[in-house]
Design a protein around this motif. Structure first.
Motif, short mmCIF file in Angstrom:
data_model
loop_
_atom_site.label_atom_id
_atom_site.label_comp_id
_atom_site.label_asym_id
_atom_site.label_seq_id
_atom_site.Cartn_x
_atom_site.Cartn_y
_atom_site.Cartn_z
N ALA A 102 0.50 -1.50 0.01
CA ALA A 102 -0.31 -0.15 -0.52
C ALA A 102 0.54 0.66 0.13
O ALA A 102 0.44 2.60 -0.38
N THR A 103 1.78 1.40 0.42
CA THR A 103 2.77 2.47 0.74
C THR A 103 3.90 3.03 -0.37
O THR A 103 3.48 3.39 -0.75
N VAL A 104 3.76 1.77 -1.02
CA VAL A 104 4.67 1.61 -2.60
C VAL A 104 3.95 2.15 -3.40
O VAL A 104 4.02 3.14 -3.49
N ALA A 147 11.24 4.70 -0.65
CA ALA A 147 12.15 5.09 -1.50
C ALA A 147 11.56 4.46 -3.10
O ALA A 147 11.76 4.58 -4.21
N LEU A 148 11.00 3.19 -2.51
CA LEU A 148 10.94 2.38 -3.80
C LEU A 148 9.31 2.95 -4.98
O LEU A 148 10.24 2.91 -5.83
N GLY A 149 8.89 3.29 -3.91
CA GLY A 149 7.86 3.74 -4.42
C GLY A 149 7.68 5.37 -5.15
O GLY A 149 7.81 6.04 -6.29
N PHE A 153 10.98 3.72 -10.24
CA PHE A 153 9.80 3.12 -11.60
C PHE A 153 9.59 4.35 -11.79
O PHE A 153 9.31 4.97 -12.56
N THR A 154 8.74 4.76 -10.99
CA THR A 154 8.03 5.92 -11.11
C THR A 154 9.13 7.62 -11.37
O THR A 154 8.60 7.88 -12.75
N LEU A 190 9.80 -4.80 -13.20
CA LEU A 190 10.76 -5.37 -12.48
C LEU A 190 11.17 -5.27 -11.74
O LEU A 190 11.37 -5.52 -10.70
N ILE A 191 11.61 -3.75 -11.17
CA ILE A 191 12.09 -3.17 -10.26
C ILE A 191 10.72 -3.37 -9.32
O ILE A 191 11.18 -3.92 -7.97
N LEU A 192 9.92 -2.49 -9.84
CA LEU A 192 8.67 -2.92 -8.53
C LEU A 192 8.39 -4.11 -7.96
O LEU A 192 8.60 -4.65 -6.99
#
Length: 471
Positions: A102-104, A147-149, A153-154, A190-192
């Motif tokens: 949910a956070t990502v 950070a992933l979000g 990738f975005t 892939l990154i997600l």
């Protein structure tokens, strides 16, 4: 020449050290530039006023509007309550037990919707903290999850993203924000996917070791950061309106898409060849103009939806303007440093060595961008430095060896979003401060999802493109 090369290396080490120790890049970059110039024997004052400052001013002149409207849009989304409403809605869809996903997804949605990266970090932390507390997920995973979000990738991979990292390559390769959509979508997925797998693996591993949400002590949360220039976190000044909270973000996406692919290609841009407009082409500016119009449209929609509270929105405009200043000037200062390095004679030796490796345009662009992004701790600054110095040569090389400029746009942008998050990165330091955690507590997971995984994905995609071409 040996002294000149040594000066470049020492200045880079100095820049990294100063940034890691919290010295503002606006100050660190000129100091590092001076060290480089002293070792090369170049004149200090002339190089500062005629090389450093024009390069810095050029970056500000090109990208300040995007930084400005992005920061204003992000703050308005916060004070209107829309950002929190979106976060809670996405959490409801995914489920509170899936706090990481949910956070990502919420962070990614806001970033792809045009909100400034650092604004998203400030908005998401209190929401993520509550979700992680309820789900009893170790708090050390919050920075990596956010950070992933927002930093992966975005920011660089998804076609059409309005972040500046996706606009910069188009200025040099005459490509649009939707360049190489197949590569971008595959890379983003892939990154997600790999990032979520790592975070879930770490969650399970930490819980097996007996770690819970409150198992580690927080570091003191210092208000603001050297990157956003603020002294406190944002507050919701207007009661959250849960009607159409996604509409401003959808407006940014729709307008960006329509301008880039449908409207701009049908218009007559021949007047851009006039001397007064710099003899540019539409392709050089279409990405920048489309994003600028799209975010402005999002701001207008947001104002219209909150017209009765327009006086309160004035606070958002003021805060947004303040928050746009230090990020743009920090990045521009790094660009000025890069221009100084590129001006010394020793750099020509380094540049020729890179091009004589015979790696081809695509791999050369990826390698040089990755290295400069890592050294400066900035994706946009590192990419601008690399392309300012080598962009014309890379484009000519790509034309000669048949490399797709669209593929080079996408993979160069993605390469900038890898080594840029080394420990000295201003973005990393800022996010850790916001989350009240230290490098020792949280960097392992943050580095895995923003550095290790993106680098591996870029290398894999570059190899694939080298075999099958762009897609």
């Amino acid at each position: 020449m040996i002294f000149g090369i040594a000066g470049i290396i020492i200045s880079l080490v100095l820049l990294i050290t100063l940034a890691y120790r919290g010295v503002p890049v606006i100050l660190a970059a000129p100091v590092a530039s001076a060290v480089c110039l002293i070792f090369s024997g170049a004149p200090l004052l002339a190089s500062y006023t005629e090389i450093f400052m024009p390069a810095m001013a050029g970056f500000v002149g090109s990208f300040f509007p995007v930084f400005l409207v992005g920061a204003v849009f992000g703050v308005l989304m916060t004070v209107s309550g829309y950002a929190e409403s979106i976060a809670r809605t996405v959490t409801g869809w995914v489920g509170s037990r899936s706090a990481i996903a949910a956070t990502v997804l919420t962070s990614a949605l806001m970033t792809y919707g045009g909100i400034s990266l650092f604004v998203v970090a400030f908005v998401m932390y209190p929401l993520a903290r509550e979700m992680f507390r309820v789900a009893d997920i170790p708090r050390r995973l919050i920075p990596g999850t956010i950070a992933l979000g927002i930093f992966t990738f975005t920011m660089t991979a998804l076609p059409g993203t309005p972040q500046v990292q996706n606009i910069i390559p188009g200025q040099f390769f005459e490509t649009g924000a939707y360049a190489a959509p197949g590569i971008g979508l595959l890379g983003g997925a892939l990154i997600l996917g790999l990032g979520l797998l790592w975070l879930e693996y770490r969650r399970a591993a930490l819980i097996r070791k007996g770690e819970h949400f409150e198992s580690i002590e927080s570091a003191p949360i210092i208000g603001g950061s050297a990157d956003d220039g603020s002294s406190q976190q944002l507050e919701t000044l207007i009661p959250a309106n849960r009607v159409f909270p996604f509409l401003p973000l959808l407006t940014v996406f729709a307008v960006n898409f329509t301008c880039t692919l449908l409207i701009f290609p049908t218009l007559d841009w021949s007047y851009l060849a006039d001397e007064q407009f710099g003899e540019i082409t539409m392709e050089e500016r279409s990405g920048l103009w489309a994003v600028l119009i799209a975010i402005l449209a999002g701001i207008l929609v947001l104002i219209a939806l909150n017209f009765r509270d327009v006086r309160s929105l004035k606070v958002g405009f003021t805060d947004g303007v303040k928050r746009s200043m230090l990020p743009i000037f920090s990045t521009a200062s790094e660009v000025g440093y890069g221009a100084v390095v590129a001006s010394v004679a020793a750099f020509a030796v380094v540049r020729d060595s890179v091009f004589n490796m015979g790696a081809g345009a695509l791999w050369t662009s990826i390698m040089t961008t990755s290295i400069t992004a890592g050294l400066t701790g900035s994706s946009s600054g590192g990419m601008t430095i690399a392309l300012n110095a080598l962009g014309e040569d890379l484009r000519a090389m790509a034309t000669a060896d048949g490399t797709s400029l669209e593929a080079m746009h996408r993979l160069t942008a993605m390469a900038a979003g890898g080594l840029d998050t080394l420990p000295h990165s201003g973005a990393v330091v800022t996010l850790l401060i916001v989350c009240g955690l230290t490098h020792r507590q949280a960097y392992k997971d943050l580095g895995m999802v923003t550095l290790a995984i993106p680098v591996v994905v870029v290398l894999g995609l570059a190899g694939l493109v080298s075999v099958v071409g762009s897609f």
